[in-house]
Scaffold this motif. Structure first.
Motif, short mmCIF file in Angstrom:
data_model
loop_
_atom_site.label_atom_id
_atom_site.label_comp_id
_atom_site.label_asym_id
_atom_site.label_seq_id
_atom_site.Cartn_x
_atom_site.Cartn_y
_atom_site.Cartn_z
N SER A 138 0.80 -1.22 0.00
CA SER A 138 0.00 0.00 0.00
C SER A 138 0.84 1.28 0.00
O SER A 138 0.48 2.25 -0.63
N SER A 139 1.98 1.27 0.72
CA SER A 139 2.77 2.50 0.84
C SER A 139 4.12 2.45 0.14
O SER A 139 4.73 3.49 -0.09
N GLY A 140 4.62 1.24 -0.13
CA GLY A 140 5.95 1.09 -0.71
C GLY A 140 7.06 1.15 0.33
O GLY A 140 8.23 1.01 -0.01
N ASP A 141 6.72 1.38 1.60
CA ASP A 141 7.72 1.44 2.65
C ASP A 141 8.45 0.10 2.77
O ASP A 141 7.85 -0.97 2.61
N LEU A 142 9.76 0.18 3.07
CA LEU A 142 10.58 -1.02 3.18
C LEU A 142 10.61 -1.55 4.60
O LEU A 142 10.70 -0.78 5.56
N TYR A 143 10.57 -2.88 4.71
CA TYR A 143 10.59 -3.57 6.00
C TYR A 143 11.42 -4.83 5.86
O TYR A 143 11.92 -5.16 4.79
N ALA A 144 11.54 -5.53 6.96
CA ALA A 144 12.09 -6.89 6.97
C ALA A 144 11.04 -7.77 7.62
O ALA A 144 10.31 -7.32 8.50
N VAL A 145 10.97 -9.02 7.19
CA VAL A 145 10.05 -9.96 7.80
C VAL A 145 10.84 -11.16 8.30
O VAL A 145 11.61 -11.76 7.56
N LYS A 146 10.70 -11.43 9.58
CA LYS A 146 11.34 -12.59 10.20
C LYS A 146 10.29 -13.70 10.26
O LYS A 146 9.25 -13.52 10.89
N SER A 147 10.56 -14.81 9.60
CA SER A 147 9.62 -15.92 9.56
C SER A 147 10.21 -17.10 10.31
O SER A 147 11.31 -17.57 10.00
N VAL A 148 9.48 -17.57 11.33
CA VAL A 148 9.93 -18.67 12.17
C VAL A 148 9.08 -19.90 11.88
O VAL A 148 7.84 -19.84 11.97
#
Length: 188
Positions: A30-40
């Motif tokens: 929706s915003s294009g903002d960058l993140y990281a996703v930690k998947s366990v």
């Protein structure tokens, strides 16, 4: 991947991997903002302690992050049958945040499961996190050395500029001495 996660974020390349999961770059659709996703991968968790810590991690991260710019900011948590996905601010997922998290884990391990920031209500826990000074009750820490407590204080320091780096943690006397519960005695 969770369907909701993939609906909300475009998942990118892998930037880290551990025993139970993986960290990838992602961007908000929706915003294009960058993140990281930690998947366990919860199916790989070997015992009750691992499962308990994995269940607590997103909740602790959200409590710790609120109002504390020195801690990774959690933006969303998604769960499906076997995975937990925690989306965090991409520019804040760094060494000092990992050191803080490792300090919390060290505290939990040395106490047999107690949390460093506690209270009667969520607001009390929140206030304890914001104070940023873990307590060391004698009933839980009677056999824990002053060096171990010193290391945890330095790892969970709210002021990021004063918080230990990973290299400083590895050079701390408690680690160098082998991390025994009792204070190491230097031979003469």
């Amino acid at each position: 991947m969770s369907e909701e996660l993939e609906r909300d974020y475009e998942i990118g390349e892998e930037i880290g991997r551990g025993r139970f999961g993986v960290v990838r770059r992602c961007a908000s659709r929706s915003s294009g903002d960058l993140y990281a996703v930690k998947s366990v991968d919860r199916s790989r968790l070997a015992d009750d302690l691992d499962r308990g810590l994995a269940e607590l991690e997103p909740k602790l991260a959200q409590l710790a992050a609120a109002g504390n710019p020195g801690v990774v900011q959690v933006h969303a948590v998604y769960e499906d049958e076997a995975w937990t996905h925690v989306v965090v601010a991409g520019d804040e997922y760094g060494e000092k945040a990992d050191v803080w998290s490792a300090g919390v884990v060290l505290y939990v391990l040395l106490t047999g499961g107690a949390l460093p920031f506690s209270g009667e209500t969520a607001s009390d826990v929140f206030a304890a996190v914001l104070r940023g000074s873990p307590r060391f009750p004698p009933r839980l820490f009677a056999g824990v050395s002053p060096l171990a407590k010193d290391l945890m204080r330095r790892m969970m320091c709210r002021d990021v500029s004063r918080r230990f780096s990973a290299e400083q943690v590895l050079r701390h006397p408690w680690i160098v001495s082998g991390g025994g519960a009792r204070e190491a005695v230097q031979p003469t």
